[in-house]
Scaffold this active site. Structure first.
Site, PDB file in Angstrom:
ATOM      1  CB  SER A 144     -20.915 -32.552  11.356  1.00 41.28           C
ATOM      2  OG  SER A 144     -21.204 -31.235  11.758  1.00 41.28           O
ATOM      3  CG  ASN A 158     -21.237 -36.706  12.417  1.00 42.05           C
ATOM      4  OD1 ASN A 158     -20.554 -36.683  11.418  1.00 42.05           O
ATOM      5  ND2 ASN A 158     -20.866 -36.153  13.552  1.00 42.05           N
ATOM      6  CB  SER A 164     -29.804 -29.873   7.824  1.00 42.48           C
ATOM      7  OG  SER A 164     -30.509 -28.676   8.025  1.00 42.48           O
ATOM      8  CG  ASP A 182     -30.404 -22.353   9.890  1.00 41.54           C
ATOM      9  OD1 ASP A 182     -30.662 -21.238  10.375  1.00 41.54           O
ATOM     10  OD2 ASP A 182     -30.704 -23.422  10.449  1.00 41.54           O
ATOM     11  N   GLY A 197     -30.727 -27.397  16.519  1.00 40.73           N
ATOM     12  CA  GLY A 197     -30.993 -26.013  16.128  1.00 40.73           C
ATOM     13  C   GLY A 197     -29.725 -25.246  15.781  1.00 40.73           C
ATOM     14  CG  LEU A 198     -26.428 -25.995  17.521  1.00 38.08           C
ATOM     15  CD1 LEU A 198     -25.311 -26.787  18.207  1.00 38.08           C
ATOM     16  CD2 LEU A 198     -26.467 -24.568  18.078  1.00 38.08           C
ATOM     17  N   GLY A 199     -28.003 -25.543  12.883  1.00 33.74           N
ATOM     18  CA  GLY A 199     -27.792 -25.421  11.437  1.00 33.74           C
ATOM     19  C   GLY A 199     -26.949 -26.528  10.852  1.00 33.74           C
ATOM     20  CE  LYS A 205     -29.674 -20.935  13.641  1.00 33.08           C
ATOM     21  NZ  LYS A 205     -30.331 -22.103  13.437  1.00 33.08           N
ATOM     22  N   GLY A 264     -29.841 -31.895  14.824  1.00 38.48           N
ATOM     23  CA  GLY A 264     -31.160 -31.675  15.438  1.00 38.48           C
ATOM     24  C   GLY A 264     -31.128 -30.812  16.686  1.00 38.48           C
TER      25      GLY A 264
END
Ligand code: PMV
Length: 406
Positions: free
Chosen positions: A135, A55, A146, A204, A142-144, A13, A140
């Protein structure tokens, strides 16, 4: 229980508008990013359950028989779906982490074990399976990433255990679950996110589950009707930042200058609402150049507001200047202070024009992806429908050896 291989994907996201303002009760628009996380689940009967996350360099396996012997009543404590601290402490014993395991790795493994045990323990026997998750999203940033991981795990495990049906019909390349099934996927994915983040907002995992665009305000999440799939450049300045510290800085600035900062937050709220209106108009009418012009102006105004809130960074200024030199408009996305930015790509741009700006950005040392927002949420696929690099990555990895922890 299903016996076929399952291939699932879920998007990351970006926040289009409303970061920071959302912490103070204003509206934010979060959109699904067409950079996805892919999961392959292979059921088998080897007596092992394995997790491979290339990853972040994780390969672990556990004996199903050993897991089966556990007293799993600890998962029932309080609300059985909520991963409270005591449950996580117990799970850490089950996970049996090596000394050199980073926090990042521990959390990814714990989220998997939590969802695997909670979702599958209703079965007569815990299933043997191999899971590979690969992925396109940088972790880490901030792109969702997790949330996309938790959504893929929840969707695949619920489907394996036939809590929800596999929606893929013969002859279809990809398919999505019904709204009711998506609710269940989202509910479990939120628990996975809680294991990883403690107290996440839930936005998210909601974007990753439903896709498209979501409006978010004070815990209330609603989908925008048929948002257009806009093309963007996503740029990672690679400058590390702390969301917590930046949120605190904005709070302090609001306390110090309430008469100045409160109107900025109100104005950001109005930008989110106006963007929502333009996106809905683009969905109902043929998108016109005026729509893109309005979206660009909203991006510029919000970027200036975010700078006034103190969450800008020289790397983000550089990003905006470089894209502006090519006639394109950009803003930071997420917490700011470095991290990622987005640039709107108008449909009139030619391939060489986009290439030129990408080259200029990579020349600054930034990572840059040409992608779209408003992407579909969690989906199930046939192997043949996946792009060759994705399939090769998953297929190649499935043949790997597992490090056993038991
Ligand atoms: O940490 P990120 O980059 O996903 O963005 C956080 C967004 C903020 O609005 C700054 C914080 C929040 O909790 O909404």
């Amino acid at each position: 229980m299903l016996s076929d291989v399952l291939l699932v994907s879920a998007p990351g996201k970006v926040i289009l508008h409303g970061e920071h303002a959302v912490v103070h009760g204003k509206v934010a628009l979060a959109v699904a990013l067409n950079l996805r996380t892919f999961l392959q689940l292979q059921p088998h009967s080897s007596g092992k359950v394995s997790l491979n996350l290339p990853n972040i360099g994780i390969k672990r396996a556990w004996d199903v028989a050993r897991l089966q012997l556990l007293d799993m009543s600890f998962l029932e404590q309080g609300d059985p779906t909520v991963p409270i601290l005591e449950k996580l402490e117990k799970l850490k014993e089950v996970a049996d982490f090596p000394e050199d395991c980073t926090d990042h790795e521990r959390l990814a493994v714990l989220a998997f074990l939590y969802l695997y045990l909670c979702i599958c323990r209703k079965q007569r026997a815990l299933p043997s399976l191999d899971i590979v998750v690969w992925s396109e999203l940088p972790p880490g940033a901030g792109l969702g990433s997790s949330a996309a991981y938790s959504v893929c795990l929840a969707a695949a495990l619920l489907t394996l255990c036939e809590e929800i049906p596999n929606p893929l019909k013969d002859g279809e390349a990809s398919s999505r679950w019904t709204a009711e099934d998506l609710e269940l996927i989202n509910k479990w994915a939120f628990q996975g996110e809680k294991v990883i983040h403690g107290n996440p907002s839930g936005v998210d995992n909601a974007v990753s589950t439903w896709g498209g665009a979501l409006r978010y305000q004070q815990g209330k999440i609603s989908s925008l009707k048929r948002p257009p799939a806009l093309k963007i450049l996503l740029i990672n300045t690679k400058v590390p930042r702390s969301t917590k510290a930046l949120v605190l800085n904005v709070r302090n600035r609001l306390l110090k200058f309430p008469k100045i900062v409160a109107p900025l937050l109100t104005s950001i709220n109005a930008i989110s609402l106006e963007c929502e209106r333009v996106l809905e108009e683009m969905a109902t009418a043929v998108p016109a150049p005026e729509h893109y012009l309005a979206l660009e102006e909203l991006i510029d105004m919000n970027q200036h507001h975010l700078n006034a809130l103190g969450v800008g960074h020289t790397s983000l200024d550089q990003l905006c200047q470089v894209t502006m030199a090519h006639g394109l408009h950009s803003k930071l996305t997420g917490a700011g202070g470095g991290g990622c930015g987005i640039t709107l790509l108008r449909p009139d741009l030619t391939g060489p024009e986009v290439e030129a700006v990408k080259q200029a950005l990579t020349g600054c040392g930034f990572d840059c992806w040409e992608t779209s927002i408003g992407a579909p949420g969690v989906s199930v696929h046939t192997a043949a429908s996946l792009d060759a690099p994705v399939w090769q990555a998953l297929d190649g990895l499935c043949a790997g050896q597992w490090a056993s922890s038991s």
